[in-house]
Write an enzyme that holds these catalytic residues in place. Sequence first.
Site, PDB file in Angstrom:
ATOM      1  N   LYS A 146      40.675  32.999 111.868  1.00 43.05           N
ATOM      2  CA  LYS A 146      41.176  33.016 110.425  1.00 43.05           C
ATOM      3  C   LYS A 146      42.452  32.050 110.277  1.00 43.05           C
ATOM      4  O   LYS A 146      43.143  31.918 111.234  1.00 43.05           O
ATOM      5  CB  LYS A 146      42.023  34.454 110.134  1.00 43.05           C
ATOM      6  CG  LYS A 146      41.710  34.832 108.504  1.00 43.05           C
ATOM      7  CD  LYS A 146      42.106  35.904 108.461  1.00 43.05           C
ATOM      8  CE  LYS A 146      43.330  35.877 107.205  1.00 43.05           C
ATOM      9  NZ  LYS A 146      43.803  37.306 106.686  1.00 43.05           N
ATOM     10  N   LYS A 150      50.073  43.403 117.042  1.00 41.61           N
ATOM     11  CA  LYS A 150      51.600  42.862 117.040  1.00 41.61           C
ATOM     12  C   LYS A 150      52.318  43.216 118.248  1.00 41.61           C
ATOM     13  O   LYS A 150      52.865  42.704 118.735  1.00 41.61           O
ATOM     14  CB  LYS A 150      52.410  43.221 115.991  1.00 41.61           C
ATOM     15  CG  LYS A 150      51.947  42.483 114.513  1.00 41.61           C
ATOM     16  CD  LYS A 150      53.093  42.401 113.443  1.00 41.61           C
ATOM     17  CE  LYS A 150      52.650  41.792 112.304  1.00 41.61           C
ATOM     18  NZ  LYS A 150      53.459  41.959 111.117  1.00 41.61           N
ATOM     19  N   LYS A 157      49.530  31.780 109.167  1.00 42.86           N
ATOM     20  CA  LYS A 157      50.944  31.289 109.185  1.00 42.86           C
ATOM     21  C   LYS A 157      51.603  30.586 110.311  1.00 42.86           C
ATOM     22  O   LYS A 157      52.361  29.956 110.272  1.00 42.86           O
ATOM     23  CB  LYS A 157      51.727  32.248 108.396  1.00 42.86           C
ATOM     24  CG  LYS A 157      51.537  32.878 107.072  1.00 42.86           C
ATOM     25  CD  LYS A 157      52.646  33.695 106.453  1.00 42.86           C
ATOM     26  CE  LYS A 157      52.737  35.057 106.792  1.00 42.86           C
ATOM     27  NZ  LYS A 157      53.795  35.621 105.704  1.00 42.86           N
TER      28      LYS A 157
END
Length: 345
Positions: free
Chosen positions: A208, A126, A211
Amino acid sequence: MENRQNEVTMDRPEAKKVIFSGVQPSGMLTIGNYLGSIKNWPALQDDYRCLYCVVDLHAITVRQEPAELRRRTYETLALYMAAGLDPERNILFVQSHVPAHAELAWVLNCYTMFGELSRMTQFKDKSRKYATNINAGLFTYPSLMAADILLYQTDLVPVGQDQMQHIELTRDVAVRFNQVYGETFRIPDGFVPKAGAKIMSLAEPEKKMSKSDSNKNASVYILDGRDEIVRKFKRAVTDSDTVVCRGENKGGINNLMTIYAAFTGKTDGEIEREFEGRGYGDFKLAVGETVADALAPVQERFRALMADKGYLESVMKDGSAKAFAMARKTLSKVYRKVGFTQPKV
Ligand code: TRP
């Protein structure tokens, strides 16, 4: 796996094991999130004491638009219920409604090492992704997650594989605290549900499903409409082979088989037989329609719940009262152990 620490008798208001999990209200959930988490949770509601939290405090570690955060908090709660979680049999609540989470997180911050937090891969990822907002909350995110879990003397934490490192840290911090102050926290175990643990992107099957993918065809969201779902599966990236079966270099088909199996309960062999002599086109259409059919009732319940904010608010209120009643016991024990004074009220 049993923990020696847990054999010691601890405050246990009930005999059932405790399950805790949380979902961030920071974006629409994909079918990967759905299969890996909330779809599995209703089956646990009778055998365990289950708490499911909408973790809004965690969400603000990256910048959120306030109105959107508020809306998504309601939506996440509504999705829990639409997926089959009964608010009578589970404790459904919003993290910021129970101040004990932030309070315990502060204490745990003082028993969590800078070096440990620096090693968290989610923090490193992040920090790269939000390079202009590497705030202290992003860094101490795992202490808050540890507080979520430890406040309820949780036994089991269902999570995605990417969260296992945070569970390990939670265990380390709990053990450390217990060693200094005596038995205080139950040591939780994380577990990753098999089904849907790894749903890949439809556009780049080596990645993957996320979202927040910028490619609109990559992710299928729980609330996508039927046509959109079918269209996304039709466009799913596959390979130049034509036989529906698993294989190396068949990432796209492997992923579609995983999704189809998760929604139908069919085995790989059954799927192969079903599509024998038929092409990828038929298979993609079948997967799309199956997913759309499976999600339709969830979406319908979701819409009905979202139309009744008053009801959602009453669920939140009830859930946070129940959660608080459990959390305060742990928090006051912690405060006593570390040496805080506690005036009687
Ligand atoms: N960090 C988790 C995630 O991003 C969400 C979360 C917060 C959580 N607190 C938790 C999950 C406690 C399990 C238990 O997926």
